[in-house]
Write a protein that holds these residues in place. Structure first.
Motif, short mmCIF file in Angstrom:
data_model
loop_
_atom_site.label_atom_id
_atom_site.label_comp_id
_atom_site.label_asym_id
_atom_site.label_seq_id
_atom_site.Cartn_x
_atom_site.Cartn_y
_atom_site.Cartn_z
N GLU A 199 0.82 -1.22 0.00
CA GLU A 199 0.00 0.00 0.00
C GLU A 199 0.85 1.26 0.00
OE1 GLU A 199 -0.08 -2.29 2.33
OE2 GLU A 199 -2.05 -3.29 2.31
N ALA A 200 2.10 1.14 0.49
CA ALA A 200 2.96 2.32 0.59
C ALA A 200 3.37 2.85 -0.77
CB ALA A 200 4.20 1.98 1.42
N LEU A 201 3.20 2.03 -1.83
CA LEU A 201 3.59 2.47 -3.17
C LEU A 201 2.76 3.66 -3.65
CD1 LEU A 201 4.05 -1.04 -4.83
CD2 LEU A 201 5.87 0.58 -4.25
N GLU A 202 1.62 3.85 -3.02
CA GLU A 202 0.74 4.94 -3.43
C GLU A 202 0.82 6.11 -2.46
OE1 GLU A 202 -0.77 4.78 -6.24
OE2 GLU A 202 -0.14 2.69 -6.58
N THR A 203 1.84 6.15 -1.63
CA THR A 203 1.93 7.18 -0.60
C THR A 203 3.10 8.11 -0.85
OG1 THR A 203 3.39 5.91 0.85
CG2 THR A 203 1.01 5.51 1.07
#
Length: 712
Positions: A199-203
């Motif tokens: 999910e961190a790839l979109e942060t």
């Protein structure tokens, strides 16, 4: 972390067998650890397990701290290995495992050194030759100490620390890192970070890491990571093989900031609420809650401001006529609705009037500044006309008029004086018929001063019982018998002189003194009637005038009964008089009258013929006597007058009451009363109001005169 891979090297064994070995320059190279520490010296060894042949080169002997006299073999090696690592070393030798391992050794000087031992199995030239092992021992003591210092430092910092390779592989993670991320280091290390946190790839975190990785520059980022429910603050630094990331959990700080923000918002809300409350309180202090008009306090402030500024002020003091009747008959809710509607209609004159206020109750005040008297009079007339229009309230049409007292300011006059002038003028408007306007003049000013003085003196007279009671007799015309004695309050003040009841009774009514005055009067009449009764005088009923304020009291019957019992008077020897006008459409007064009659006390309607009461209403009341007003007696000098008087007498008889003609002063008036068949008579012709000690003589004189003039 240090990793040295040995391969493709040759060496010659003790029996002359040549083996592959690596270029010594590769072995002597010192890889760099993070923190800048270098790897130390490398020694070479060879071991033949079958013959237990071993070879240690000079560098290795130097590392191990042994001289040429020491025979290289496994046992010697194990003796040099640190006791705590010895068992591990033995097992590795016995298992013939190859690869690398770190040992501690103790050299000849007793110094503990850290070494890395790397081994490889090497084949001999002949295929069926014995197995042999060759390897290196690298002294990493200095590097280990430096890396330990760095590692300890990294482990001891409060921030989480993580090293990522160019392929996003986790190369290192300190203890704080695994604590925050929730994964052990041995699980994280060697794995791609985004496999654990896709999910961190979109942060913003990934964007910052990628920028540091690709553009080789530092970054700082702070954001909330939803999957972990944590606010992170991260600082990213590039190094040749990847990036180093320092990050920390700043959730508490954000919560504190959020709490502080909430507190600030609450404080702002509280301040806003306080400010709103202040404005509301200020508004309420200035305005009337029922009508929305300004109230008394704000009115006085504006009037005082105008008077101080020398503005010519015209003041209208307005009172709704007969408002009490609406309240008593239809209820206070209906009365409040009526006041709201009156206020709304007055608001329609906002463009023509400078101040519109509700003074209290059913009283309103309007003011004009620097206006012509003619304009003021025109505005008042228009207001009166507007209020004459019916009010539609809850499906009911109500008719309400108003009385207005008008006063104008003079130089130096205070707001209080101006208001008082308008107030006294208002009462004059009510006294002269209501639904009208009266202007203040100097005569009214003198009357006002007189009224104020009378009220003050009357208050003292009631308190110190400085009043007196006079008594006037009434007789039965047919026999001349004394039947009734009316008690009449008299007052002579040392400074004012004699004050007539026509002056002090209205003052008592307006000031609220009437209850105390009425209570004194009924008690005094009862005491004198009891004395008359004890002396065995001619039986007669003693009458006391009672006010409407007394009659509406729920305890009126109890108070009267207590006074009569205290005086020792028989109930049938006492009566009360109430004016006819007080009974018109007033249910509470009628109830009070019934309670009094229930005691056995007699009831008389005074001034009958002036109150416009209906016959049906009179039939419902407990009336014993109708006292015909003097206006009908004085007007009975013609046949029409006599017939009118006769009709009133017949009405009294139809109601089962006795008719008394009051105020008879001449022989002609007495003859008219007799022709009208009145039952009883009183007046100056047959007796004046006199002090109680003079009453017997006055009665004797009156009876004698009555017998002389009564037609046979």
């Amino acid at each position: 972390m240090v990793m040295l891979v040995l391969s493709d090297f040759r060496c010659r064994s003790r029996d002359g067998v040549l083996a592959e070995r690596h270029d010594s320059s590769e072995l002597q190279r010192a890889p760099v650890l993070e923190g800048g520490a270098s790897v130390g010296r490398a020694g070479i060894w060879v071991w033949d397990p079958e013959s237990d042949f071993s070879y240690w080169n000079d560098v290795l002997r130097e590392i191990l701290g042994v001289g040429p006299e020491v025979e290289p073999n496994v046992e010697e090696w194990l003796e040099i290995v640190h006791p705590e690592d010895r068992e591990t070393a033995r097992k590795l030798i016995e298992s013939r495992e190859t690869g690398g391992v770190r040992y501690r050794i103790v050299n000849r000087d007793g110094e503990v050194r850290h070494v890395v031992v790397r081994s490889e199995r090497v084949d001999t030239i002949t295929q069926d030759g014995p197995e042999r092992y060759m390897g290196v021992v690298i002294d990493i003591t200095e590097s280990y100490q430096a890396s330990t210092l760095v590692a300890d430092t990294v482990e001891s910092i409060s921030d989480a620390y993580m090293v990522l390779g160019r392929d996003w592989t986790v190369l290192y993670a300190n203890r704080k890192c695994e604590e925050i991320l929730g994964h052990p280091r041995d699980v994280l290390m060697g794995r791609v970070l985004w496999d654990f946190y896709p999910e961190a790839l979109e942060t913003p975190f990934f964007a910052a890491y990628r920028d540091s990785m690709e553009n080789r520059r530092s970054n700082e980022v702070e954001d909330f990571y939803e999957p972990l429910g944590i606010w992170f603050e991260a600082r990213v630094y590039p190094f040749p093989d990847g990036i180093a990331v320092y990050f920390r959990d700043v959730t508490v700080r954000h919560e504190l900031e959020a709490e502080r923000q909430r507190m600030l918002e609450k404080e702002q809300e509280a301040r806003s609420a306080a400010e709103e409350a202040r404005k509301q309180a200020e508004y309420q202090a200035k305005h009337d809650s029922l009508t929305g008009l300004i109230g008394r306090i704000e009115l006085m402030r504006r009037l005082e401001e105008a008077c101080s500024a020398g503005k010519a002020t015209t003041l209208f003091f307005l009172d709704v006529d007969r408002f009490k009747l609406v309240n008593d008959s239809l209820g206070h809710a209906m009365g409040d609705q009526l006041l709201r509607e009156v206020g709304r209609r007055l608001e329609e004159f906002r463009d023509h009037v400078d101040v519109i206020a509700r003074f209290g109750g059913d009283e309103f005040v309007l003011a004009l500044f620097d206006r012509d008297q003619g304009i003021a009079a025109l505005i008042v007339q228009r207001i009166l006309e507007e209020l004459r229009r019916p009010f539609s309230i809850e499906g009911r049409l109500l008719h309400a008029t108003a009385s207005v007292g008008v006063a104008e300011s003079t130089p130096g006059m205070s707001a209080e004086e101006l208001l008082l002038n308008a107030d006294v003028t208002l009462y004059r408007a009510k006294e002269t018929g209501r639904d009208r306007m009266v202007w203040f003049d100097e005569t009214l000013r003198d009357e006002l001063h007189r009224r104020v003085e009378v009220e003050a003196k009357l208050r003292e007279a009631i308190r110190y019982e400085a009043l007196s009671m006079h008594f006037q007799p009434s007789y039965e015309i047919a026999t001349g018998t004394l039947t009734d004695v009316e008690g009449l309050t008299r007052w002579t003040d040392p400074d004012l002189g004699p004050v007539s009841p026509g002056e002090f009774i209205p003052v008592a009514e307006e000031s609220g003194l009437i209850r105390d005055l009425g209570s004194w009067a009924t008690g005094r009449v009862a005491e004198e009637a009891a004395t008359w009764q004890k002396n065995g005088a001619i039986p007669a009923t003693f009458w006391a005038n009672i006010s409407t304020n007394q009659l509406v009291r729920p305890d009126i019957a109890f108070l009267l009964a207590d006074q009569l019992e205290h005086a020792g008077l028989d109930l049938e020897r006492f009566g009360i008089e109430v004016t006819e006008s007080a009974l018109v459409d007033d249910a509470k007064l009628a109830e009070g009258l019934s309670r009094v009659a229930g005691l056995g006390v007699k009831v008389a309607i005074d001034d009958f013929g002036t109150g416009f009461s209906s016959i049906s209403r009179l039939r419902e009341l407990p009336v014993d006597i109708l006292k015909i007003d003097r206006s009908f007696i004085a007007g009975a000098d013609s046949e029409v007058g006599v017939e009118t008087l006769s009709a009133i007498v017949d009405l009294a008889h139809a109601l089962g009451a006795t008719a008394i003609a009051e105020g008879v002063e001449t022989r002609d008036e007495f003859d008219a009363v007799c022709r009208a068949n009145c039952d009883r008579v009183s007046g100056y012709r047959f007796g004046y109001p006199v002090p109680p000690q003079e009453l017997p003589g006055e009665v004797e004189w009156g009876q004698r005169r009555l017998l002389e003039e009564t037609p046979s």
